[in-house]
Each structure stands twice: as structure tokens, then as C-alpha cells.
Design an enzyme around this catalytic site. Structure first.
Site, PDB file in Angstrom:
ATOM      1  N   LYS A   1       0.840  -1.204   0.000  1.00 59.54           N
ATOM      2  CA  LYS A   1       0.000   0.000   0.000  1.00 59.54           C
ATOM      3  C   LYS A   1       0.873   1.250   0.000  1.00 59.54           C
ATOM      4  O   LYS A   1       0.695   2.159  -0.785  1.00 59.54           O
ATOM      5  CB  LYS A   1      -0.904  -0.063   1.235  1.00 59.54           C
ATOM      6  CG  LYS A   1      -1.903   1.052   1.354  1.00 59.54           C
ATOM      7  CD  LYS A   1      -2.864   0.739   2.503  1.00 59.54           C
ATOM      8  CE  LYS A   1      -3.663   1.939   2.901  1.00 59.54           C
ATOM      9  NZ  LYS A   1      -4.607   1.660   3.997  1.00 59.54           N
TER      10      LYS A   1
ATOM     11  N   GLU B   1      10.435  -4.640   4.775  1.00 62.24           N
ATOM     12  CA  GLU B   1      10.547  -6.036   4.321  1.00 62.24           C
ATOM     13  C   GLU B   1      10.271  -6.127   2.821  1.00 62.24           C
ATOM     14  O   GLU B   1      11.034  -6.741   2.064  1.00 62.24           O
ATOM     15  CB  GLU B   1       9.532  -6.930   5.062  1.00 62.24           C
ATOM     16  CG  GLU B   1       9.819  -7.148   6.524  1.00 62.24           C
ATOM     17  CD  GLU B   1       9.199  -6.079   7.422  1.00 62.24           C
ATOM     18  OE1 GLU B   1       8.882  -4.966   6.934  1.00 62.24           O
ATOM     19  OE2 GLU B   1       9.051  -6.356   8.624  1.00 62.24           O
TER      20      GLU B   1
ATOM     21  N   GLY C   1      -5.024  -2.530   5.249  1.00 63.82           N
ATOM     22  CA  GLY C   1      -4.218  -3.656   4.760  1.00 63.82           C
ATOM     23  C   GLY C   1      -4.885  -4.997   4.986  1.00 63.82           C
ATOM     24  O   GLY C   1      -4.987  -5.827   4.077  1.00 63.82           O
ATOM     25  N   ARG C   2      -5.357  -5.228   6.205  1.00 62.97           N
ATOM     26  CA  ARG C   2      -5.923  -6.542   6.520  1.00 62.97           C
ATOM     27  C   ARG C   2      -7.328  -6.732   5.938  1.00 62.97           C
ATOM     28  O   ARG C   2      -7.948  -7.775   6.126  1.00 62.97           O
ATOM     29  CB  ARG C   2      -5.920  -6.763   8.029  1.00 62.97           C
ATOM     30  CG  ARG C   2      -6.592  -5.667   8.839  1.00 62.97           C
ATOM     31  CD  ARG C   2      -6.255  -5.803  10.318  1.00 62.97           C
ATOM     32  NE  ARG C   2      -6.759  -4.702  11.131  1.00 62.97           N
ATOM     33  CZ  ARG C   2      -6.134  -3.555  11.291  1.00 62.97           C
ATOM     34  NH1 ARG C   2      -5.000  -3.325  10.667  1.00 62.97           N
ATOM     35  NH2 ARG C   2      -6.631  -2.610  12.076  1.00 62.97           N
TER      36      ARG C   2
ATOM     37  N   GLU D   1      -5.147  -7.715  14.928  1.00 64.40           N
ATOM     38  CA  GLU D   1      -4.660  -6.375  14.618  1.00 64.40           C
ATOM     39  C   GLU D   1      -5.827  -5.386  14.733  1.00 64.40           C
ATOM     40  O   GLU D   1      -5.639  -4.228  15.087  1.00 64.40           O
ATOM     41  CB  GLU D   1      -4.031  -6.333  13.216  1.00 64.40           C
ATOM     42  CG  GLU D   1      -2.973  -5.242  13.092  1.00 64.40           C
ATOM     43  CD  GLU D   1      -2.166  -5.317  11.799  1.00 64.40           C
ATOM     44  OE1 GLU D   1      -2.747  -5.589  10.744  1.00 64.40           O
ATOM     45  OE2 GLU D   1      -0.953  -5.082  11.846  1.00 64.40           O
TER      46      GLU D   1
ATOM     47  N   HIS E   1      -5.445 -34.575  16.887  1.00 62.38           N
ATOM     48  CA  HIS E   1      -4.375 -35.454  17.366  1.00 62.38           C
ATOM     49  C   HIS E   1      -3.276 -34.659  18.050  1.00 62.38           C
ATOM     50  O   HIS E   1      -2.181 -35.167  18.251  1.00 62.38           O
ATOM     51  CB  HIS E   1      -3.818 -36.282  16.209  1.00 62.38           C
ATOM     52  CG  HIS E   1      -4.856 -37.208  15.663  1.00 62.38           C
ATOM     53  ND1 HIS E   1      -4.962 -38.523  16.040  1.00 62.38           N
ATOM     54  CD2 HIS E   1      -5.879 -36.971  14.809  1.00 62.38           C
ATOM     55  CE1 HIS E   1      -5.996 -39.069  15.422  1.00 62.38           C
ATOM     56  NE2 HIS E   1      -6.569 -38.148  14.670  1.00 62.38           N
TER      57      HIS E   1
ATOM     58  N   LYS F   1       9.179  -1.050  14.567  1.00 67.80           N
ATOM     59  CA  LYS F   1       9.749  -0.610  13.283  1.00 67.80           C
ATOM     60  C   LYS F   1      10.753   0.505  13.512  1.00 67.80           C
ATOM     61  O   LYS F   1      11.842   0.513  12.932  1.00 67.80           O
ATOM     62  CB  LYS F   1       8.639  -0.041  12.384  1.00 67.80           C
ATOM     63  CG  LYS F   1       7.732  -1.031  11.739  1.00 67.80           C
ATOM     64  CD  LYS F   1       6.917  -0.285  10.665  1.00 67.80           C
ATOM     65  CE  LYS F   1       5.631  -0.979  10.345  1.00 67.80           C
ATOM     66  NZ  LYS F   1       4.710  -0.169   9.556  1.00 67.80           N
TER      67      LYS F   1
HETATM   68  C1  G6Q Z   1      -2.746  -4.241   7.980  1.00 68.40           C
HETATM   69  C2  G6Q Z   1      -1.533  -3.550   8.350  1.00 68.40           C
HETATM   70  C3  G6Q Z   1      -0.244  -4.188   7.875  1.00 68.40           C
HETATM   71  C4  G6Q Z   1       0.144  -3.850   6.445  1.00 68.40           C
HETATM   72  C5  G6Q Z   1       1.609  -4.230   6.234  1.00 68.40           C
HETATM   73  C6  G6Q Z   1       2.087  -3.981   4.827  1.00 68.40           C
HETATM   74  O1  G6Q Z   1      -3.862  -3.848   8.228  1.00 68.40           O
HETATM   75  O2  G6Q Z   1      -1.645  -2.235   7.971  1.00 68.40           O
HETATM   76  O3  G6Q Z   1      -0.242  -5.583   8.023  1.00 68.40           O
HETATM   77  O4  G6Q Z   1      -0.691  -4.496   5.537  1.00 68.40           O
HETATM   78  O5  G6Q Z   1       2.416  -3.545   7.141  1.00 68.40           O
HETATM   79  O6  G6Q Z   1       1.976  -2.637   4.504  1.00 68.40           O
HETATM   80  P1  G6Q Z   1       2.171  -2.149   3.031  1.00 68.40           P
HETATM   81  O7  G6Q Z   1       1.102  -2.732   2.186  1.00 68.40           O
HETATM   82  O8  G6Q Z   1       2.111  -0.651   3.078  1.00 68.40           O
HETATM   83  O9  G6Q Z   1       3.534  -2.636   2.585  1.00 68.40           O
END
Ligand code: G6Q
Length: 555
Positions: free
Chosen positions: A214, A220, A276-277, A362, A393, A513
Site C-alpha cells: 500500500k 521487508e 491492509g488486513r 490487529e 491429534h 519498526k
Molecule cells: C494491515 C496492516 C499491515 C500492512 C503491512 C504492509 O492492516 O496495515 O499488516 O498491511 O504492514 O503494509 P504495506 O502494504 O504498506 O507494505
């Protein structure tokens, strides 16, 4: 900035329904499910709800009609209905980020209008969907080829968190519908092993990278994307023109995408009102669409939309996400349950619990109310799980006979996608049996009657009275997956409203972070850095540097 949510939540934390539930809990906690079922022979038919082909049996919960009444009153007193309306209307209900929360717009039909900052966002959603469809078709048919003209055979999604978990889960869940001539991999971890393993056996001339981020600034993802770019370019003898045919981006940040070297024509957009989620049905689902094709992807969106409409319009009493959200509150806040186990009896849903962990934890892992006051009780529980029957199990022992109360969501499908002899009946026999055993257990008298010696009886008793929901639906299809995810999204929303928290921010991920950014140069500097952390962190950094040094001499 004031939002309707903020205004309506000025009410006191404890509503009359909450107080009534506290005293009601004292009565209900003494009741056993055996008795509740004996007293009402129709309970297992009555305490059920169905919407859009999803059947929810919630009869094996430790509730009475009065409990449900009070929970619905609680929802009313918390203004759940008006908050649902506020979300669907595009109000900025994510108050700490001053954003609308409009994943529901991602699956809204073309003729709908949802206004954000004076603009109808639905046409934009459909134009991105069309662009994704066109691109997916080109990749799937081979019209889009690699730099040397070879057909794309491998698709590698690089993303993390919300830009990874949804795509992986959806790919695994819908693998049955996927184009099996394509290989899909998902790289998220900054641990180089993740990328190295993904690249180990793929031919760069047949590989397409989707950089999903996003913000397009995530450490990462950008580190993995840069390394993947180096890998690709070096395989093409340093020719950077190859990037255009092997990298596309999914992002809200066109400037950063172009800085990376990806043509913004090959960028698939989404918007700041998609969390994001909550983004697997946005352009973040590009890998899913390439795997299953645009038609199946649109069927998935339709599934989401059916549950959106149900959540928005159904009375609370028969509203599946509302029921599930309120039951979670009931165990979490009144029984003191710490966790919820999600147990899909469907191998394709193996990543569903991991996906739900992010969605639920989250979203509702918050310690302050919308007004910034410390919450009085408990907010979101811990979610975890594994597909059945494997869990039976291993950890089910604790659920059956341990000292903790763990409400379970069993998820099962009437039809299998892989009919193999008796397998599916045996699978379903197991899911029904587990829910039955948890609820009703086995008494000491029953154990004794089987001829068990007295000393062994306590070990073999199952107390029962362990609650569960059973979600039964016809068959795992793209449409069903959309329905299931929407069901949990809105159950999470319901919990967030009751707890009066912001379910749509995630400030808790920030501190780590920032601290990592401070530590990176301390690990990378040639000379020993001056360290100003606590003694444990300082010592770990020194020890790591020393071990790394010793190891590099050995090599
Ligand atoms: C989700 C969070 C988080 C996000 C990641 C990746 O709701 O905001 O999990 O999706 O940190 O972020 P980017 O898409 O900006 O790389």
C-alpha cells in the site's frame, strides 16, 4: 475531526445491558449444555441462523434466550446499527487515522454510489477491477510474456501483513480453481531464506513479480523487491529494461512505484480507505485473480457483497456476523476466555486461521477506547487454529480436558472438492463428533458403566460444557470464500463497536519498526558502535556482532 462514531460513543462505558449481563452470567455459568439441550429438545434447530447459504449453528453455546436478548440490547445500546450505517456510508470511522473504512466498496456493484470526500469511489473500484482482469487474462493466455518472449510460468507476490496474508490464504483456499500450469509463491519475511527459497528453482525469463505494498515503503517488502530486481537484472546481463516485463506493482503510492522503476501503467491502484488486513479483495488480490481468473474473482466479490448486504440489513437476531461478534464478547468479557480456536475441516483452508489472526488481533487488539481512555475490561481475544482433523491429534486434548475455556468455531462443507471414497463422510463425522464431545462430554457414571476401574475414572471424564459454533456450508467456492471472510470481517467490527475501540488502526506495529531502524546501523557499522539501549539489548547486539565476526573468519 469529529465523526458520528465519536459523538455516539460519549455514552458511559457500562451500559445497562452490560451490567445486566454481568449478573446474568452468574446464573448461566452454572448451567450445563446437557441441561439446556434436555430442557429444550428443539434447541439445536432453533438456535441457528442462515444467510446467503451459510448456516450457523450456535446452539452449543453457553447461552439462554435471555443471554441473547441482553446481548442484542447491548448492541443496540452501543449504537451498532448506526455504526454499521456509518461504515457503509463512508464516514471516517477510523478516527485515529481520519480515514473512511470502505472495504465494502471493493465489492459494491457497479451501479452503487459510495461517496468519500465528495467523490463516488465505486467507478474507480470497477475501473481497477477491469484493468486487473485485462492483465490477468494476458498473463493467463501468454499474451503478456517475459522479456525474452517466454510465457510467464511463475508468479511471485512480494508483500507482508495485509499485502501477503490475504493473497496466500486465498490462493491456498482456491487452489482447486487455479491454473495449474502456473506456480505461485508468496515472499513476505525479510529473512533472506524466504526469497532465496522462492527463487531457487525458477527461471527468471518465466517469472513475474507482483510487488504488493500500500505504502511502497515497507522495509521487508522493499528489501525483498530490490533483491529480486537485482536477481532478475543480473540474470539478464545487467539489462534493466527487463524490469518492465517482470515487475508490476499494487500500491497507493505512484511516486514510489515509479522511483522503483516500475511503469505506473503496470501499477494497480487502491486507496487509503482500504485497510491492509481488509484488502484481499482489492488490487492486492491480483495474484488471486491471475490464479483463478477474473470470473472466479468476481464471484468471490459477489460472495463478500452478499454478506455485506446481510450484515447491513438483517435484524440483529438473525444476523450472522452480529451473532458471532456478540458471542465472542460474551466469552471474552464475561467468562474470561482468552482465546478462540478456528477449526476449518477443509484442507484448502489451512491458512485461514493465520489470516484470521491478523484480521481479528490487529483490529481488536487495542487498550484504549475511541476517546483515548484505558478500556475497563478485555478487548479482542487471541485467535488460533489448524485444520481438522490434524488438530484432534494434538491440541484438542487441552480444549476437551484442560482448565481453560476455549470457544471454537468449526467450519465444514457439505461437499468436498476432491471426492475420494469415504473420506468426506469420515471428515464430517469427526467435526460433528468434536462439537458434540465438547458440549456434552462424558460423565463419571458413563465412564464407570464402561467398566473403567475407579482410579482411572477421573482421567477419563469429559466435563463437557465447552462451547462451539458450527458453520456449515455447501462447498468451498470463490463465492463461499468471500462470504466466509466477510462474515469474520463484520464479526470483528461488531466486537470493536461493543468495546468502543478503533478496529481499523494498528499503532502497535510502529514502535518495533522505529527501534529496528535505530539498530540497523549499529549492526552494519564497521567499528563497534556506542550503544545506548538497555543492558540486555546492548549485550545481544555485541554478542551478535562478535559471533558474526568469528563466523566470517571461519569461512
Ligand atoms: C494491515 C496492516 C499491515 C500492512 C503491512 C504492509 O492492516 O496495515 O499488516 O498491511 O504492514 O503494509 P504495506 O502494504 O504498506 O507494505
Amino acid at each position: 475531526m469529529a465523526s458520528p462514531l465519536r459523538v455516539t460513543n460519549r455514552a458511559s462505558n457500562k451500559t445497562s445491558a452490560w451490567t445486566a449481563l454481568q449478573s446474568h452470567h452468574k446464573t448461566v455459568s452454572k448451567l450445563h449444555l446437557r441441561q439446556l439441550f434436555d430442557d429444550d429438545p428443539k434447541r439445536g434447530e432453533r438456535m441457528t441462523a442462515e444467510a446467503a447459504g451459510i448456516y450457523l449453528d450456535y446452539s452449543k453455546n453457553r447461552i439462554t434466550d435471555k443471554t441473547l436478548d441482553l446481548l442484542f440490547q447491548l448492541a443496540e445500546q452501543r449504537g451498532l446499527r448506526s455504526k454499521i450505517e456509518a461504515m457503509f456510508r463512508g464516514d471516517k470511522i477510523n478516527i485515529t487515522e481520519n480515514r473512511a473504512v470502505l472495504h465494502v466498496a471493493l465489492r459494491a456493484p457497479k451501479n452503487t454510489s459510495i461517496i468519500v470526500d465528495g467523490k463516488n469511489v465505486v467507478p474507480d473500484v470497477h475501473s481497477v477491477l477491469d484493468k486487473m482482469s485485462d492483465f490477468s487474462n494476458r498473463v493467463r493466455t501468454g499474451i503478456w510474456s517475459g522479456y525474452t518472449g517466454r510465457r510467464i510460468r511463475n508468479v511471485i507476490n512480494i508483500g507482508i501483513g495485509g499485502s501477503d496474508l490475504g493473497p496466500v490464504m486465498a490462493y491456498e483456499a482456491l487452489e482447486h480453481y487455479s491454473d495449474r500450469t502456473l506456480t505461485f509463491r508468496f515472499v513476505s519475511n525479510i529473512d533472506g531464506t524466504d526469497l532465496a527459497e522462492a527463487l531457487r528453482d525458477v527461471d527468471p525469463s518465466e517469472t513475474l513479480f507482483i510487488v504488493s505494498s500500500k505504502t511502497f515503503t515497507t522495509l521487508e517488502t522493499m528489501t525483498n523487491a530490490r533483491t529480486a530486481r537485482l536477481w532478475l537484472v543480473s540474470r539478464f546481463g545487467g539489462d534493466t529494461k527487463s524490469v518492465a516485463k517482470h515487475f508490476v506493482a499494487v500500491s497507493t503510492n505512484a511516486a514510489e512505484v515509479s522511483k522503483f522503476g516500475i511503469d505506473t501503467d503496470n501499477m494497480f491502484e487502491f486507496w487509503d480507505w482500504v485497510g491492509g488486513r481488509y484488502s484481499m479483495d482489492s488490487a492486492i488480490g491480483l495474484s488471486t485473480m491471475i490464479a483463478i481468473g477474473p470470473e472466479n474473482f468476481r464471484a468471490m466479490l459477489d460472495g463478500f457483497h452478499q454478506i455485506d448486504e446481510h450484515f447491513r440489513t438483517a435484524p440483529l437476531e438473525g444476523n450472522l456476523p452480529v451473532l458471532m461478534g456478540l458471542l465472542t464478547v460474551w466469552y471474552n468479557d464475561f467468562f474470561g476466555a482468552q482465546t478462540v480456536a478456528v477449526l476449518p475441516y477443509e484442507q484448502y483452508l489451512k491458512r485461514f486461521p493465520a489470516y484470521l489472526q491478523q484480521l481479528t488481533m490487529e483490529s481488536n487488539g487495542k487498550h484504549v477506547t475511541l476517546e483515548g481512555a484505558e478500556v475497563k475490561g478485555q478487548t479482542g481475544p487471541i485467535y488460533w487454529g489448524e485444520p481438522g482433523t490434524n488438530g484432534q491429534h494434538s491440541f484438542y486434548q487441552l480444549i476437551h480436558q484442560g482448565t481453560k475455556l476455549i470457544p471454537c468455531d468449526f467450519i465444514a462443507f457439505a461437499q468436498t472438492l476432491n471426492p475420494l471414497g469415504r473420506h468426506h463422510d469420515l471428515l464430517l463425522a469427526n467435526v460433528f463428533a468434536q462439537a458434540e464431545a465438547l458440549a456434552f462430554g462424558k460423565t463419571a457414571a458413563e465412564v464407570k458403566a464402561e467398566g473403567t476401574p475407579d482410579w482411572l475414572i477421573p482421567h477419563r471424564v469429559f466435563a463437557g460444557n465447552r462451547p462451539s459454533n458450527t458453520i456449515l456450508t455447501e462447498r468451498l467456492t470463490p463465492e463461499t470464500l468471500g462470504k466466509l471472510v466477510a462474515l469474520y470481517e463484520h464479526a470483528v467490527f461488531t466486537g470493536g463497536v461493543i468495546w468502543n475501540i478503533d478496529s481499523f488502526d494498528q499503532w502497535g506495529v510502529e514502535l518495533g519498526k522505529v527501534l529496528a531502524q535505530r539498530i540497523i546501523p549499529e549492526l552494519e557499522s564497521e567499528s563497534a558502535p556506542v550503544l545506548g539501549h538497555d543492558s540486555s539489548t546492548n549485550n545481544l547486539i555485541r554478542r551478535y556482532r562478535k559471533l558474526r565476526e568469528e563466523h566470517s573468519h571461519e569461512q
